[in-house]
Scaffold this motif. Sequence first.
Motif, PDB file in Angstrom:
ATOM      1  N   ARG A  23      22.353   9.704   1.719  1.00  0.00           N
ATOM      2  CA  ARG A  23      22.666   8.470   0.991  1.00  0.00           C
ATOM      3  C   ARG A  23      21.399   7.888   0.378  1.00  0.00           C
ATOM      4  N   CYS A  24      21.546   7.384  -0.846  1.00  0.00           N
ATOM      5  CA  CYS A  24      20.414   6.721  -1.498  1.00  0.00           C
ATOM      6  C   CYS A  24      20.788   5.315  -1.972  1.00  0.00           C
ATOM      7  N   ARG A  25      22.004   4.896  -1.652  1.00  0.00           N
ATOM      8  CA  ARG A  25      22.460   3.540  -1.995  1.00  0.00           C
ATOM      9  C   ARG A  25      22.997   2.881  -0.739  1.00  0.00           C
ATOM     10  N   THR A  26      23.188   1.558  -0.810  1.00  0.00           N
ATOM     11  CA  THR A  26      23.633   0.820   0.378  1.00  0.00           C
ATOM     12  C   THR A  26      24.813  -0.111   0.099  1.00  0.00           C
ATOM     13  N   LEU A  27      25.275  -0.211  -1.141  1.00  0.00           N
ATOM     14  CA  LEU A  27      26.334  -1.159  -1.466  1.00  0.00           C
ATOM     15  C   LEU A  27      27.705  -0.498  -1.430  1.00  0.00           C
ATOM     16  N   ILE A  28      28.609  -1.008  -0.574  1.00  0.00           N
ATOM     17  CA  ILE A  28      30.004  -0.577  -0.522  1.00  0.00           C
ATOM     18  C   ILE A  28      30.798  -1.467  -1.469  1.00  0.00           C
ATOM     19  N   ALA A  29      31.191  -0.915  -2.620  1.00  0.00           N
ATOM     20  CA  ALA A  29      31.876  -1.705  -3.650  1.00  0.00           C
ATOM     21  C   ALA A  29      33.370  -1.823  -3.350  1.00  0.00           C
ATOM     22  N   ASN A  30      33.660  -2.413  -2.174  1.00  0.00           N
ATOM     23  CA  ASN A  30      35.049  -2.513  -1.733  1.00  0.00           C
ATOM     24  C   ASN A  30      35.131  -3.582  -0.640  1.00  0.00           C
ATOM     25  N   PRO A  31      36.313  -4.137  -0.374  1.00  0.00           N
ATOM     26  CA  PRO A  31      36.415  -5.114   0.729  1.00  0.00           C
ATOM     27  C   PRO A  31      36.210  -4.469   2.101  1.00  0.00           C
ATOM     28  N   PHE A  32      36.455  -3.154   2.184  1.00  0.00           N
ATOM     29  CA  PHE A  32      36.260  -2.430   3.437  1.00  0.00           C
ATOM     30  C   PHE A  32      35.836  -1.006   3.095  1.00  0.00           C
ATOM     31  N   CYS A  33      35.355  -0.275   4.080  1.00  0.00           N
ATOM     32  CA  CYS A  33      34.858   1.073   3.834  1.00  0.00           C
ATOM     33  C   CYS A  33      36.007   2.058   3.661  1.00  0.00           C
ATOM     34  N   ASP A  34      35.870   2.951   2.705  1.00  0.00           N
ATOM     35  CA  ASP A  34      36.775   4.081   2.568  1.00  0.00           C
ATOM     36  C   ASP A  34      35.976   5.289   2.097  1.00  0.00           C
ATOM     37  N   ASN A  35      36.631   6.430   1.987  1.00  0.00           N
ATOM     38  CA  ASN A  35      35.912   7.662   1.672  1.00  0.00           C
ATOM     39  C   ASN A  35      35.231   7.611   0.308  1.00  0.00           C
ATOM     40  N   ALA A  36      35.940   7.101  -0.695  1.00  0.00           N
ATOM     41  CA  ALA A  36      35.395   7.080  -2.055  1.00  0.00           C
ATOM     42  C   ALA A  36      34.119   6.252  -2.134  1.00  0.00           C
ATOM     43  N   THR A  37      34.127   5.069  -1.534  1.00  0.00           N
ATOM     44  CA  THR A  37      32.935   4.228  -1.606  1.00  0.00           C
ATOM     45  C   THR A  37      31.796   4.804  -0.760  1.00  0.00           C
ATOM     46  N   LEU A  38      32.133   5.554   0.277  1.00  0.00           N
ATOM     47  CA  LEU A  38      31.086   6.163   1.104  1.00  0.00           C
ATOM     48  C   LEU A  38      30.366   7.287   0.369  1.00  0.00           C
ATOM     49  N   PHE A  39      31.142   8.202  -0.252  1.00  0.00           N
ATOM     50  CA  PHE A  39      30.431   9.312  -0.902  1.00  0.00           C
ATOM     51  C   PHE A  39      29.776   8.887  -2.218  1.00  0.00           C
ATOM     52  N   LYS A  40      30.156   7.726  -2.743  1.00  0.00           N
ATOM     53  CA  LYS A  40      29.475   7.190  -3.930  1.00  0.00           C
ATOM     54  C   LYS A  40      28.091   6.642  -3.581  1.00  0.00           C
ATOM     55  N   LEU A  41      27.784   6.519  -2.298  1.00  0.00           N
ATOM     56  CA  LEU A  41      26.448   6.101  -1.884  1.00  0.00           C
ATOM     57  C   LEU A  41      25.437   7.232  -2.043  1.00  0.00           C
ATOM     58  N   SER A  42      25.938   8.443  -2.211  1.00  0.00           N
ATOM     59  CA  SER A  42      25.057   9.609  -2.273  1.00  0.00           C
ATOM     60  C   SER A  42      24.583   9.887  -3.698  1.00  0.00           C
ATOM     61  N   CYS A  43      23.373  10.431  -3.793  1.00  0.00           N
ATOM     62  CA  CYS A  43      22.840  10.882  -5.081  1.00  0.00           C
ATOM     63  C   CYS A  43      22.983  12.397  -5.231  1.00  0.00           C
ATOM     64  N   GLU A  44      23.651  13.041  -4.263  1.00  0.00           N
ATOM     65  CA  GLU A  44      23.862  14.483  -4.327  1.00  0.00           C
ATOM     66  C   GLU A  44      25.119  14.808  -5.131  1.00  0.00           C
ATOM     67  N   ASN A  45      25.345  16.098  -5.311  1.00  0.00           N
ATOM     68  CA  ASN A  45      26.544  16.564  -6.016  1.00  0.00           C
ATOM     69  C   ASN A  45      27.766  16.370  -5.118  1.00  0.00           C
ATOM     70  N   VAL A  46      28.746  15.601  -5.613  1.00  0.00           N
ATOM     71  CA  VAL A  46      29.940  15.312  -4.808  1.00  0.00           C
ATOM     72  C   VAL A  46      31.170  16.032  -5.376  1.00  0.00           C
ATOM     73  N   PHE A  47      30.937  17.155  -6.051  1.00  0.00           N
ATOM     74  CA  PHE A  47      32.043  17.906  -6.660  1.00  0.00           C
ATOM     75  C   PHE A  47      33.064  18.345  -5.599  1.00  0.00           C
ATOM     76  N   ILE A  48      32.568  18.867  -4.465  1.00  0.00           N
ATOM     77  CA  ILE A  48      33.467  19.329  -3.394  1.00  0.00           C
ATOM     78  C   ILE A  48      34.294  18.167  -2.862  1.00  0.00           C
ATOM     79  N   ASN A  49      33.649  17.006  -2.712  1.00  0.00           N
ATOM     80  CA  ASN A  49      34.369  15.828  -2.217  1.00  0.00           C
ATOM     81  C   ASN A  49      35.493  15.424  -3.162  1.00  0.00           C
TER      82      ASN A  49
END
Length: 312
Positions: free
Chosen positions: A169-195
């Motif tokens: 992870r290279c970010r810290t902001l969860i752009a949602n009222p609560f945590c979910d998978n999409a907002t979690l993997f959006k914290l990464s600067c890696e390739n999220v194609f598999i996700n």
Amino acid sequence: MENITYNSLTLQLQGLKVTEFSVYPAFAFILLSYIVIILFNVGIVVLVVLDKNLHTPMYLLFCNLPINDILGNSIMLPRLLSDILRPPSERLISYYECVVQAFTAHMFGTTCHTILIIMAFDRYVAICNPLRYNSIMSNRMVIKLTVWAWGVSFVMVGILLGLTIRLNRCRTLIANPFCDNATLFKLSCENVFINNVYGLTFTVVLFSASIGSVVLTYTKITVICLTSNNKSLNSKALKTCSTHLSVYLVMFLSGTVVIILHRFPQFSDYRKLCSVLFHIVPSSLNPIIYGVQSKEIRQSPLKWFKSKKVLS
């Protein structure tokens, strides 16, 4: 140059966007909804457990829904209530708590579908094979269906979150009222194609199985009712199937709106609100729909009070 913190264990939740004047009304609405969800769903489970007349496959399978509603909302809503009263800068959550919250949120949504799939199978057997119903829907079958509903959800969501946890992870902001998978993997600067591929496959398979089972079973039930002159059978089918279908449509429409709004970033505030309502609306309506439609559930508290009155 932007400061980047890698693999921070403290994340910031964006939360719901509420004005200074709407903080307390929003807090009151969510708190009241949570109380209603807990009271109604716990009440349904207690009624089914205590009343032996409700120890039938239909109600035992239905019990999975209120249990799922209680677990899913107890993880998400209390945290949301506390965040509403905090300023945005203080809405902090640990990474591990965020993962648990995301897992619970996806388990809640996935298990709603799998439970309604097994309930559709129960209605199909009851209407289309009434003479074999007791032999097919034995206690062992009810246990197998229940384990399947929760087990499939656990495995599918486990893989979903497992693919996300592996990312740096290279970010810290969860752009949602609560945590979910999409907002979690959006914290990464890696390739999220598999996700993205697995997430899309996950959604397509779940919705296809859910919609397909409902359409198939209800088509066969409709054919049986149209070709049968048994008014008692048709009345039973209409009563029980309309209840199940109402619960399914409420859940399906609530979830579909959230998925559609994910594709339109300009409506992010509406998406956040709908993601909260996805937990609140079905969980509040499910026990009401079954309580109103089911004569057995309506009469169960009356019989309990009458028995207490006689004993006293």
